[in-house]
Design a protein around this motif. Structure first.
Motif, PDB file in Angstrom:
ATOM      1  N   ALA A   1       0.832  -1.208   0.000  1.00  0.00           N
ATOM      2  CA  ALA A   1       0.000   0.000   0.000  1.00  0.00           C
ATOM      3  C   ALA A   1       0.863   1.253   0.000  1.00  0.00           C
ATOM      4  CB  ALA A   1      -0.933  -0.009   1.213  1.00  0.00           C
ATOM      5  N   ASN A   2       1.940   1.251   0.799  1.00  0.00           N
ATOM      6  CA  ASN A   2       2.849   2.400   0.822  1.00  0.00           C
ATOM      7  C   ASN A   2       3.482   2.634  -0.555  1.00  0.00           C
ATOM      8  OD1 ASN A   2       2.364   2.805   3.543  1.00  0.00           O
ATOM      9  ND2 ASN A   2       4.115   1.572   4.204  1.00  0.00           N
ATOM     10  N   ALA A   3       3.872   1.536  -1.202  1.00  0.00           N
ATOM     11  CA  ALA A   3       4.468   1.649  -2.530  1.00  0.00           C
ATOM     12  C   ALA A   3       3.455   2.187  -3.541  1.00  0.00           C
ATOM     13  CB  ALA A   3       4.985   0.283  -2.986  1.00  0.00           C
ATOM     14  N   CYS A   4       2.226   1.706  -3.475  1.00  0.00           N
ATOM     15  CA  CYS A   4       1.170   2.185  -4.376  1.00  0.00           C
ATOM     16  C   CYS A   4       0.921   3.677  -4.175  1.00  0.00           C
ATOM     17  CB  CYS A   4      -0.127   1.414  -4.135  1.00  0.00           C
ATOM     18  SG  CYS A   4      -0.114  -0.276  -4.789  1.00  0.00           S
ATOM     19  N   ASN A   5       0.883   4.110  -2.917  1.00  0.00           N
ATOM     20  CA  ASN A   5       0.625   5.528  -2.636  1.00  0.00           C
ATOM     21  C   ASN A   5       1.787   6.409  -3.088  1.00  0.00           C
ATOM     22  OD1 ASN A   5      -2.001   5.498  -1.496  1.00  0.00           O
ATOM     23  ND2 ASN A   5      -1.166   4.591   0.368  1.00  0.00           N
ATOM     24  N   TYR A   6       3.014   5.893  -2.949  1.00  0.00           N
ATOM     25  CA  TYR A   6       4.163   6.663  -3.436  1.00  0.00           C
ATOM     26  C   TYR A   6       4.114   6.785  -4.963  1.00  0.00           C
ATOM     27  CZ  TYR A   6       8.914   7.904  -4.730  1.00  0.00           C
ATOM     28  OH  TYR A   6      10.011   8.528  -5.294  1.00  0.00           O
ATOM     29  N   ALA A   7       3.847   5.665  -5.641  1.00  0.00           N
ATOM     30  CA  ALA A   7       3.764   5.688  -7.108  1.00  0.00           C
ATOM     31  C   ALA A   7       2.607   6.571  -7.572  1.00  0.00           C
ATOM     32  CB  ALA A   7       3.595   4.264  -7.642  1.00  0.00           C
ATOM     33  N   LEU A   8       1.510   6.544  -6.820  1.00  0.00           N
ATOM     34  CA  LEU A   8       0.358   7.387  -7.162  1.00  0.00           C
ATOM     35  C   LEU A   8       0.711   8.867  -7.033  1.00  0.00           C
ATOM     36  CD1 LEU A   8      -2.680   7.509  -7.868  1.00  0.00           C
ATOM     37  CD2 LEU A   8      -3.160   7.396  -5.415  1.00  0.00           C
ATOM     38  N   GLN A   9       1.481   9.194  -6.003  1.00  0.00           N
ATOM     39  CA  GLN A   9       1.919  10.580  -5.812  1.00  0.00           C
ATOM     40  C   GLN A   9       2.769  11.056  -6.999  1.00  0.00           C
ATOM     41  OE1 GLN A   9       4.201  11.072  -2.224  1.00  0.00           O
ATOM     42  NE2 GLN A   9       4.772  13.164  -2.683  1.00  0.00           N
ATOM     43  N   ILE A  10       3.687  10.199  -7.459  1.00  0.00           N
ATOM     44  CA  ILE A  10       4.534  10.547  -8.607  1.00  0.00           C
ATOM     45  C   ILE A  10       3.690  10.665  -9.884  1.00  0.00           C
ATOM     46  CG2 ILE A  10       6.479   9.809 -10.025  1.00  0.00           C
ATOM     47  CD1 ILE A  10       7.217  10.705  -7.163  1.00  0.00           C
ATOM     48  N   ALA A  11       2.749   9.732 -10.048  1.00  0.00           N
ATOM     49  CA  ALA A  11       1.902   9.744 -11.248  1.00  0.00           C
ATOM     50  C   ALA A  11       1.078  11.022 -11.320  1.00  0.00           C
ATOM     51  CB  ALA A  11       0.988   8.523 -11.250  1.00  0.00           C
ATOM     52  N   ARG A  12       0.548  11.448 -10.180  1.00  0.00           N
ATOM     53  CA  ARG A  12      -0.247  12.683 -10.161  1.00  0.00           C
ATOM     54  C   ARG A  12       0.636  13.919 -10.352  1.00  0.00           C
ATOM     55  NH1 ARG A  12      -4.122  10.938  -5.052  1.00  0.00           N
ATOM     56  NH2 ARG A  12      -5.776   9.949  -6.295  1.00  0.00           N
ATOM     57  N   ARG A  13       1.788  13.893  -9.736  1.00  0.00           N
ATOM     58  CA  ARG A  13       2.687  15.058  -9.833  1.00  0.00           C
ATOM     59  C   ARG A  13       3.162  15.269 -11.262  1.00  0.00           C
ATOM     60  NH1 ARG A  13       8.418  14.301  -7.284  1.00  0.00           N
ATOM     61  NH2 ARG A  13       8.699  13.382  -9.373  1.00  0.00           N
ATOM     62  N   ASP A  14       3.572  14.181 -11.927  1.00  0.00           N
ATOM     63  CA  ASP A  14       4.152  14.291 -13.263  1.00  0.00           C
ATOM     64  C   ASP A  14       3.162  13.954 -14.377  1.00  0.00           C
ATOM     65  OD1 ASP A  14       6.478  14.868 -11.908  1.00  0.00           O
ATOM     66  OD2 ASP A  14       7.269  12.824 -12.052  1.00  0.00           O
ATOM     67  N   ASN A  15       1.922  13.639 -13.971  1.00  0.00           N
ATOM     68  CA  ASN A  15       0.889  13.237 -14.943  1.00  0.00           C
ATOM     69  C   ASN A  15       1.378  12.088 -15.825  1.00  0.00           C
ATOM     70  OD1 ASN A  15      -1.677  13.387 -16.078  1.00  0.00           O
ATOM     71  ND2 ASN A  15      -1.024  14.790 -17.693  1.00  0.00           N
TER      72      ASN A  15
END
Length: 356
Positions: free
Chosen positions: A28-42
């Protein structure tokens, strides 16, 4: 070819349960980190996101190569969901990091602490589904409140779809969960009474706001979901069995987006929001596929306002929620039954493509 999820309970010892917990948390932590990057960089493309975060997911969160790939794949499906993140409740697995031994009733899973073998409790029906599956494509490890489960994704060869001799029209509703074009109703009275009772209890518990009240709210939510799930399974099984027995296909309204289109008074909104029509449709779809029954989706526009006798369509044809009375020819009867007849007629005439 169809996929079906088969749920089995796991019986891990204390040490294994800790490893599973750490894996769920880190995933879950990894998913949330990847989600943060995906949203930041689109960046939502699976391969582009993999290049951006794969190495860090492995080093920072201790995921194996395949778990990191599964985390990235889960994030990729989140495109368009601009709020919220992932809760530490489950982990996705593919064939390379999950294997099942049916004879010994053991599942082998990859974790952040290495591979573990976990005993499973397989009931008779689950055993039949697992034995008849063409292959197991992977699964999902799920952490319950006090227990662990594995949802195994089983692939099956579907029987050939029989060319239908007509269609059994199904009108989905709230008072009656479903009504078919033969006039049979599948009542939702019990389910609705449970939901109304739970809604009153939720208000009281939310107003109270104590720790024990919040715990009871969680239990209440799970209980209602399980009851609705069981009801939809029962109804869908009866409908598919009837269609198969009579050599007909099944016709349903395409209700995607209905919550956004329909305007209701405030007391009715909660009922519509909790109406699990999509879940019932999905259960009908996979049961029909596995039984060789054709299932088609038709345009829902005015199915409840159109006269099945003369075809006249007008809002005034529905003087009440339950009654249909044509203002032109005088044809009258139960509104849900007439709607189901219209759905069956549209399927027979239009022969739309199967699918959701």
């Amino acid at each position: 070819m169809s996929l079906l999820s088969v749920k089995c309970k796991l019986i891990p010892d204390a040490s294994t349960a800790e490893k599973l917990s750490r894996t769920v948390n880190q995933f879950a932590n990894a998913c949330n980190y990847a989600l943060q990057i995906a949203r930041r960089d689109n960046v939502w493309n699976k391969f582009a996101l993999q290049r951006a975060v794969y190495q860090e997911l492995r080093e920072r969160f201790g995921l194996t190569a395949n778990l990191a790939i599964r985390a990235i794949a889960r994030v990729g499906k989140r495109k368009g969901h601009r709020a919220g993140g992932f809760k530490a409740t489950s982990v996705d697995y593919d064939q390379r990091i999950l294997s099942v031994n049916l004879e010994k009733e053991v599942v082998s899973l990859s974790t952040v602490d290495g591979r573990v073998k976990v005993p499973m409790r397989i009931a008779g029906y689950q055993r039949h589904l697992l034995r008849t599956a063409k292959s197991i494509q992977g699964g999902q490890l799920v952490r319950g409140r006090d227990s662990w489960y594995i949802h195994l994704w089983c692939e099956y060869d579907d029987p050939p779809t029989v060319n239908p001799d007509g269609f059994l029209g199904i009108d989905l509703g709230i008072v009656n969960i479903a009504t078919d074009s033969d006039g049979e109703t599948y009542s939702g009275r019990h389910l609705n009474s449970v939901r109304h009772r739970h809604r009153r209890l939720r208000r009281k518990l939310q107003k109270k706001g104590t720790k024990s009240a919040r715990r009871l709210l969680k239990e209440l939510s799970g209980k209602e979901k399980r009851f609705a799930n069981h009801t939809n399974h029962t109804v869908s099984k009866r409908i598919v069995a009837k269609a198969q027995r009579t050599g007909r296909g099944i016709a349903l309204e395409d209700l995607r987006g209905i919550r956004e289109r329909v305007r209701l008074r405030k007391p009715q909104r909660a009922t519509l929001h909790r109406w699990a029509f999509h879940d019932l449709g999905q259960k009908l779809r996979y049961k029909a596929e596995r039984s060789g029954v054709a299932l088609v989706w038709v345009d829902p526009a005015n199915t409840s306002r159109q006269c099945p006798a003369c075809g006249h369509t007008e809002k005034a044809n529905r003087p009440t929620q339950a009654l249909f009375r044509c203002v032109v020819c005088g044809c009258s009867g139960p509104a849900d039954y007439f709607a189901a007849c219209n759905i069956a007629s549209r399927a027979a005439v239009n022969q739309p493509n199967a699918g959701v």
